[in-house]
Design an enzyme around this catalytic site. Structure first.
Site, mmCIF file in Angstrom:
data_model
loop_
_atom_site.group_PDB
_atom_site.id
_atom_site.type_symbol
_atom_site.label_atom_id
_atom_site.label_comp_id
_atom_site.label_asym_id
_atom_site.label_seq_id
_atom_site.Cartn_x
_atom_site.Cartn_y
_atom_site.Cartn_z
ATOM 1 N N ARG A 146 0.831 -1.204 0.000
ATOM 2 C CA ARG A 146 0.000 0.000 0.000
ATOM 3 C C ARG A 146 0.868 1.257 0.000
ATOM 4 O O ARG A 146 0.564 2.235 -0.697
ATOM 5 C CB ARG A 146 -0.921 -0.003 1.213
ATOM 6 N N ASN A 198 -10.659 -4.456 -1.387
ATOM 7 C CA ASN A 198 -10.540 -3.442 -2.435
ATOM 8 C C ASN A 198 -9.589 -3.874 -3.550
ATOM 9 O O ASN A 198 -8.663 -4.639 -3.296
ATOM 10 C CB ASN A 198 -10.040 -2.128 -1.824
ATOM 11 N N CYS A 257 -19.137 -2.183 0.706
ATOM 12 C CA CYS A 257 -18.295 -1.040 1.061
ATOM 13 C C CYS A 257 -18.987 -0.300 2.188
ATOM 14 O O CYS A 257 -20.219 -0.346 2.315
ATOM 15 C CB CYS A 257 -18.126 -0.131 -0.160
ATOM 16 N N TYR A 296 -14.238 9.956 -2.216
ATOM 17 C CA TYR A 296 -13.277 9.578 -3.256
ATOM 18 C C TYR A 296 -13.406 10.430 -4.516
ATOM 19 O O TYR A 296 -12.507 10.402 -5.364
ATOM 20 C CB TYR A 296 -13.444 8.095 -3.608
#
Length: 421
Positions: A90, A144, A164, A244
């Site tokens: 990540r 994800n 989600c 987002y």
């Protein structure tokens, strides 16, 4: 009832365990299996999970194992919450795209593609193991990028629904602002995973009065602050975009912000170290307050609700999920995966009708769906050229020179996770 959680050694898991314990009447689990290859983390998380169940008087049995086949055997539902490559991967996803002036984020843009490429093959392997041992089990995907992963599962013929926590987060925030019970708030939620808008907020159900204009008029500042977006933008849209959408509506400003502060991955890694130390304390028998900063708020409630509905044990009649389009958004292919309100029961998720969308939203949805098509093709078949095409199609990349450079960076940082690279 038996449930398995693959990725059960995650620091998220006590949030899930707390929900299972509190909502045991909704989802009466007799056996819960936490599956994770990291035996040291699994021991710490499993110990805390058992103490949480004991404190709250849950009679269910909690088992830990690193054996996927044994863990999912005879499970009624399998929850997937894994992170291939861990926080180290990540960290890379969030940093190397910034070198090209592109957003570095773990679920969208170039970093999101890297995660999809690492994740899809692993998830499909786990799903095949589930199908071999129990073809009737439901797979609930929280891994994800949820939209791409869920699409991979559905195209491979698995009984899968994606989940989600963005929608339930909005539901709870709006309920507080409107001073009503969360269950009274029904969202007109539409789009793709991590690319959604609340186009209506209804009280009492899908046919209730739309109070979104009132909500924005009276609480627009609070809504905009939560989104980290200007109030003026929210007012001009007249809808509530997900957090987002910052990466699209304020791309360059977000890139500068990301360049000048520690990555979210670094913050989470430090938090995880502290959480795991807490989990090892035999006196701890509840989820610690620090866990709220880890993310995934209300994940447990959403997971319990979805699992209960899929397993025929009640649950809310309408839930926001990721499921196959089948004409819900007529400008997308039927096999696309959309994130919308759906009626959920033992037969699966059936999307509710969605009014025609403004081109401002449908255009971006169509663009990102095209990217997801290409991303899934790259994840399934590999190849540098497929990675390049996916990046070129993504609206957060979209330029030949950037796509070339980002392709090289993606492959350089992910070779150990890509069998074909």
């Amino acid at each position: 009832m038996k449930l398995a959680v693959v990725g059960g050694g995650s620091t998220y898991t006590p949030e899930l365990i707390d929900g299972f314990a509190r909502l045991r009447d909704t989802l009466p689990i007799e056996e819960l299996v936490l599956v994770d290859p990291a035996a040291d983390r699994l021991e710490l998380v499993g110990g805390l999970a058992r103490r949480i169940f004991a404190k709250q008087g849950h009679p269910g049995r909690i088992v830990t194992t690193s054996d996927v086949d044994a863990g999912v055997a005879d499970a009624d539902a399998v929850l997937l919450q894994l992170r291939v490559g861990g926080q180290a991967a990540r960290q890379q996803d969030e940093t190397w795209p910034l070198e090209c002036g592109c957003v570095g984020q773990e679920t969208t843009g170039a970093g999101g593609l890297a995660k999809a490429l690492r994740t899809v093959p692993v998830v499909l392997d786990i799903a095949e193991r589930v199908r071999r041992t129990n073809p009737n089990a439901w797979i609930i995907d929280f891994t994800n990028p949820v939209g791409i992963v869920t699409r991979a599962l559905l195209q491979a013929g698995h009984k899968a629904v994606g989940l989600c926590n963005v929608a339930i987060g909005f539901q709870r925030k709006f309920a507080r602002l409107l001073d009503v019970a969360p269950g009274e708030v029904h969202l007109d939620h539409v789009g793709l995973n991590h690319l959604t808008w609340e186009t209506g907020v209804r009280i009492g159900g899908p046919d209730g009065d739309d109070v979104l204009p009132k909500l924005l008029e009276q609480h627009g500042d609070a809504v905009a602050e939560d989104l980290h977006m200007p109030r003026e933008l929210v007012d001009r849209l007249g809808v509530v975009p997900s957090y987002y959408l910052r990466y699209y509506y304020q791309h360059d400003a977000v890139v500068e912000e990301l360049r000048t502060k520690p990555s979210r991955a670094a913050e989470v890694a430090a938090m995880e170290r502290e959480l795991l130390a807490m989990y090892g304390d035999p006196a701890l028998d509840e989820k610690p307050e620090l866990l709220a900063g880890r993310g995934g708020a209300f994940y447990s409630e959403a997971a319990v609700d979805l699992a209960a509905s899929l397993l025929g044990n009640g649950g809310s009649p309408y839930q926001v999920v990721n499921t196959v389009n089948n004409g819900t958004l007529p400008f997308l292919p039927d096999d696309a995966v959309v994130e919308v309100q759906a009626a959920v029961d033992g037969s699966g998720a059936k999307p509710l009708a969605v009014p025609a969308l403004d081109p401002l939203y449908s255009g971006l949805i169509a663009n990102v769906t095209a990217y997801e098509d290409l991303a899934l093709d790259a994840a399934l078949r590999g190849g540098r050229d497929r990675v390049f095409k996916a990046l070129l199609a993504h609206p957060l990349v979209g330029q030949y020179a950037y796509a070339e450079r980002l392709t090289d960076s993606l492959l350089a940082h992910n070779r150990e996770h890509l069998a074909w690279a």
